[in-house]
Structures are given as C-alpha cells and as structure tokens.
Write an enzyme that holds these catalytic residues in place. Structure first.
Site: not given
Ligand code: ADP
Ligand code: MG
Length: 622
Positions: A13, A74, A179, A205
């Site tokens: 991912d 990305k 995804e 998502d």
């Molecule tokens: P991506 O797939 O786009 O990289 P993710 O699904 O891994 O993203 O999510 C990452 C995002 O989730 C980040 O912007 C992070 O700040 C947010 N995030 C993670 N934990 C929390 C939380 N407890 N509260 C709010 N936002 C969160």
């Molecule tokens: Mg993601």
C-alpha cells in the site's frame, strides 16, 4: 493474470503519508514490520551531505533538514506542474518543486552538496524500494514480485507513473489494485463474505492525501466495483494544513511575524499540528507548545476539537457529497448498503464517523478491519492469487474494477466523443466508429481525452496520434475505427484502423505527453541502482567505522578498568597500549569520512599491534 510462479509476492500500500507491506503466508495475511518495529512506514525520503534516508529516519529528522525532506510524492505523481492542485500544495511544502520538461514537476533537493532533481516517480520508487527491503529482511529472501495499490480515482497517467515507480524500484509489478477493492478483499475475508449471497459494501477510505469512496458488490467470490468517487486531494494532510494556517495567523497576530517563508518553523509547526490533530481524536482540547519557533519566540497555544472541526468541516462535507455521488452513480439507495466500511488513518477523527453515520441514518459503521493495514492486506491476497500461492479460500476470488473517468476522442472542433464511459468495468475494449471531416482527406488526427466535460478543452489530454494513408474519398465515407483497450491495471492503449479499405493500419499511443520515455526510465533504473549501491557502501563504511571505534574504545575501557584494578600487564605494556589507543582515537577524529576499506585496514593494523598484548592480558585475567 500472470502465469503461476512459486516465488511469494508482496502487497504494497503505497500511501501518501504512510506505506504498508504485507505478504500471504501460512494461509493468512501477515503485515510486515519495518526495522523500527513499526507496521507502517512514512512515505518520506530525505537527502543530506552524506546519505539518503527513507521512512522513519527521514520523517524523524524532517525539522532538521526541511528543504531536503520530501513527502507527499503521491500528490505529485502523474500530474503536471501547472496543475492548480500542485500549485496549491507547493505553497505549503518546505521542499522545492520546479517545472521540468513537458510541464512535469521536478522535486529539487541538495544531496551530497549538489543540487539534484527527481521525478515524483523516482521519489516513490525509493519508498517502494524501502518496502521491498523491509519484506526481504523479514522473509529472508529476495522479493521480486509485487502488487501495488492506487486510489480508485487515479487517472491513467497517475497509474502509469505509479507502475513506473515500481519498475524503477526493481520490482516486477504483477498488477495495480485499487485501494478500495483491496480493503474490500480484507473485509470480505474477515467477514467470510465470499460465499453468502450478494452483499453491497461501501468502502470509505480517508487517508493522508486522498479520499476514495467505492461501492462494491461481493458475490460468490466476485468483487465487483459498481461505482467510485472521491478526491485525490482531501485527506489528513489537508486537515493539518488548515491547522497550520490557523496557527500561522495566530502567531502573526500575537508576535507580528510571518513564519510562512521559514521552512524549519513551518515543519516544526506542522509536526505539532499533526500531533494535536491526533490528540483531538480522543480529547476535547489539546495544547501546542514549540520552543523558539521563530526568532527565539516560544509558541504556546490551545485548540479545541470543536474549533478543529470547524476548520475542516467544508472538506468533510465534500467527502459526504462524494458518498452521495457514488450511490447515485451505482443507482443504489442508502438502504441497500449492507456494510459501510471505514479505512484510512483519518477515519479516526470522530466527526468523520459521525457525519458518515448520520448520512446512513444512524447505521453502525464497520470498524473490524484495521484502518492502516486493510489495503496492504488486500494487496497481499491479490499478490498471492497472482502467483498461485493462495489457499482454497482465496484462489477463486475475481476482482472487477471500473475506470474512474470517461475516455474519449475529440471530434469536430472541441466536442468530446465518449468511447468508454466512467465506471465501465475493466478490462474492456470499446470501439468508436469515426469518419473524415473533409473531402479527399488522407490523414486523420486523433486526440485522446479523459474527463467528464462536454468540451475537450476542459478535459485532460492523454495523447495525440495520426493515422496516415487513408484513400481519398468524399467526407464521411471512410470508416475509421478507434479502439480503446484497457487492461487489468486500468492502463489504456488506443489504436485506429481504417476499415473502409481493409487497410488495417493501427497506431498505438505510446508516449503520453508528460510520461516518462523508455530512455528516461532506463536512466532512472540505473540511478536507482547507483543510489542503492551508494547506500550500501555507506552502510559498510558506518559498520567498518563502528567496528574500529568499538575495538579502540573497548580496549581502552578494559585497559582502564581491569588493568588498573589487577595490574595484569607491565607498566611498559600498558603505556604502549595507551599510546596506540590515543593515536587511533586521533586518527579516527581526522578520518571521519574515510572509506570502509580504510577503516578495515586500520583495524587490522591496530589488531596486529594490540592483540598480542591484549591476549596476554585476557589469558592472565582468567
Ligand atoms: P495514506 O494511505 O494516504 O498514506 P493513511 O490511511 O495511512 O494515509 O492515514 C494517514 C493519515 O491519518 C495521516 O494524515 C494521519 O495524520 C491521519 N491519522 C492517523 N491517526 C489519526 C488520529 N488518531 N486522528 C486523526 N488523524 C489520524
Ligand atoms: Mg491509504
């Protein structure tokens, strides 16, 4: 589907903010932890005078080296520099992005004291190479094949660029998987939904940089995407940005200073905002405290959950309107949705869950799958299926995706003739019958577009090609078939055939404007190998230096502690040892940047002098 092979493949991912790698082993998905023990790895790459850092190391040091720490590749990949969304992002990034050939955005950093430019694909390839390495360390063998996930809303150019990034990283990309489908696989397996009649599942998502909503049906092992909607520019990063802007204004108000042109201050504020945002997912208010944020001024403030919600409410409402659009496109109503599944780190924000639940009239949301790991899990399942490694439970799964945007050609002046409508299931082949516009016309120009607007000038040009050698005939007589082929990965090939004469000349668009040429790909592959080599050399150098240091300081410690206490060797021997050690310490100070073999040689030389004495010392001490 690629032919069966025995080698296990991984699922990656590749996220905007975090990436995750998984593998199918022992009849289940295993999420692979990185060298820090973390199950997700920041999609960060940093460059400095001596080395290139990827993942946690890069993110942790971001505030020290803000202009050379690259993230969010990305959000750039497959886009043009002049894209208004890219322009908007640039204003808040501490690293520099300039316009390259064909309007491609080029990330500009200083690496080993030299200015270097990278395509977004190259930065992503470095993250992918890191994920590959994490998997290899865990599995104990070289990994060649992978499935990479992309947002369903990624267009053709973004998908191609992602696939190229995979190739540059040294991986063979079995397929790209969208995804939400990946998350649905993880959810379907979790719920044992594979063989129990039709289930309609909505995947919501919300990650770091993208928002995807998809409606799928799962029936008899067939995962069919019915409709997708979303925005490649809504996510946690945007929520952070809103908070950053809020505090920048507050700082300006309180201290009459603008920190927007201070990358270090901005990076430190962004890190503090990220933390505050996470805190607000579990508390009603939180504080921000940064020492010496700018010109020696400390910054302390508070923010409530309600204020934060207000700052991002328009973005959240936009997310909900995409859910509505997705249902409309699939011609389904809310009531027919069996499960609403939430994935992505930003779904931890309480207001996100609240709005979604309200939209579905209070329906419980499904939170049983891990929001950070679901997508990689699905990718690992797909990788196992592709390589014939899956068990009975998964081997018959069939995944059907749709194209995110309509594809067509320009006819007459500026009219978009749609050949493949949005949300068509892929793979697919569609043919449009066109003709000439002038009497005696012998060549035809085809411009291929992507988008929903009736005028092509409002859509996105994918490429242009010509068909020559049409026998002269009155306008409208020749039949020119334009064929759109979309493969399993959503990648498009367009060809044209002059049918009238049976003259089947076909032309395929190869070089999309702004895409990488084969030559550039070759260069990047070579460079990726060189970087890898350099990284390895650096690691060897550090290890050799460390080994010498350990030896020198270790010997000194033993000499000082044991010999002082037990007088195991003569005073002359002790003096000789001490002198050699002091010289070695001086040498180390002066040769900090020496090559690995120099350290190895030095240690060997030192050992030949010191070991005979030390041996005396250790045998005596027994
Ligand atoms: P991506 O797939 O786009 O990289 P993710 O699904 O891994 O993203 O999510 C990452 C995002 O989730 C980040 O912007 C992070 O700040 C947010 N995030 C993670 N934990 C929390 C939380 N407890 N509260 C709010 N936002 C969160
Ligand atoms: Mg993601």
């Amino acid at each position: 589907m690629p032919g069966e092979c025995q080698e296990p493949a991984i699922g990656i991912d590749l996220g905007t903010t975090f990436s995750c790698v998984a593998v199918w082993r022992r009849n289940r998905v295993e999420i692979i932890p990185n060298d820090q023990g973390n199950r997700i790895t920041p999609s960060y790459v940093a460059f400095n005078e001596t080395e290139r850092l990827i993942g946690d190391a890069a993110k942790n040091l971001a505030a020290e080296n803000p202009t050379n720490t690259v993230f969010n590749a990305k959000r750039l990949i497959g886009r043009r520099f002049s894209d208004p969304l890219v322009q908007k992002d640039l204003m808040l990034w501490p690293f520099k992005v300039v316009s390259g050939p064909n309007d491609k955005p080029m990330v500009t950093v200083t690496y080993k004291d030299e200015e270097k430019q990278f395509h977004a694909e190259e930065i992503s390839s470095m993250v992918l190479a890191k994920m590959k390495e994490i998997a290899e360390v865990f599995l104990g063998f070289e990994v060649k094949n992978a499935v990479i996930t992309v947002p369903a809303y990624f267009n053709d150019s973004q998908r191609r660029a992602t696939k190229n990034a995979g190739t540059i990283s040294g991986l063979n990309i079995l397929s790209l998987l969208v995804e939400p489908t990946a998350a649905a696989i993880a959810y379907g397996l979790d719920k044992k939904y594979i063989n129990i009649g039709q289930k309609n599942v909505l995947i919501f998502d919300l990650g770091g940089g993208t928002f995807d909503v998809s409606l799928l049906t799962i029936e008899n092992g067939i995962f069919q995407v019915k409709a997708i909607a979303g925005d490649t520019h809504i996510g946690g990063e945007d929520f952070n940005n809103r908070m950053v802007i809020y505090f920048v204004k507050e700082f300006k108000r309180k201290h009459k200073k603008d920190i927007t042109d201070n990358p270090r201050a901005l990076t430190r504020l962004r890190t503090a905002c990220e933390r505050a945002k996470r805190n607000l997912s579990s508390s009603a208010h939180t504080t921000i405290g940064i020492d010496c944020l700018c010109d020696g001024i400390d910054f302390n403030s508070t923010i409530t959950r309600a204020k934060f919600e207000e700052l991002i409410m328009d973005l959240l409402e936009e997310c909900i309107s995409h859910v509505e659009k997705c249902l409309n496109d699939a011609k389904m109503d809310k009531e027919s949705i069996h499960d609403v599944v939430i994935v992505g780190g930003s779904t931890r924000i309480p207001m996100v869950k609240q709005l979604l639940q309200e939209f579905f009239d209070g329906k419980e949301l499904c939170t049983s799958i891990h929001p950070d790991e679901a997508v990689a899990s699905g990718a690992a399942v797909q990788a196992a299926i592709s390589t014939g490694q899956g068990n009975y439970e998964i081997q018959d799964l069939v995944l059907c995706d749709v194209i995110p945007l309509s594809l067509g050609v320009c006819v007459e002046d500026d009219e978009m003739r749609v050949v493949v409508p949005r949300n068509t299931t892929i793979p697919t082949r569609k043919v449009a019958k066109l003709t000439t516009f002038h009497d005696g016309q012998t060549k035809a120009k085809f411009k291929v577009y992507e988008g929903e607007r009736p005028r092509t000038s409002d859509n996105f040009l994918l490429g242009t090609f010509y068909l020559f050698g049409i026998p002269p005939a009155p306008r409208g007589i020749p039949t020119l078939n334009v064929i759109f082929d979309i493969d399993d990965n959503g990648i498009l090939t367009v060809s044209a055939v002059d049918e009238t004469t049976g003259n089947r000349k076909s032309v395929t668009i190869r070089n999309f404007k702004g895409m990488l040429s084969a030559k550039e790909m070759q260069r990047m592959l070579k460079e990726a190998e060189r970087f890898k080599f350099e990284d390895e050399e650096l690691k060897k150098k550090f290890e050799a230096k460390q080994s010498l240091e350990n030896y020198v300081y270790g010997t000194r410690a033993t000499l000082l502690t044991r010999n002082l206490a037990f007088k195991l060797i003569s005073a002359t021997d002790a003096e000789k040892l001490e002198e050699e050690i002091n010289l070695a310490i001086e040498w180390l100070e002066e040769h900090k940047d020496a090559e690995a073999h120099v350290f190895v040689k030095k240690r060997e030389k030192l050992e030949s002098i010191l070991d005979p004495v030390i041996t005396k010392f250790t045998t005596l001490s027994i």
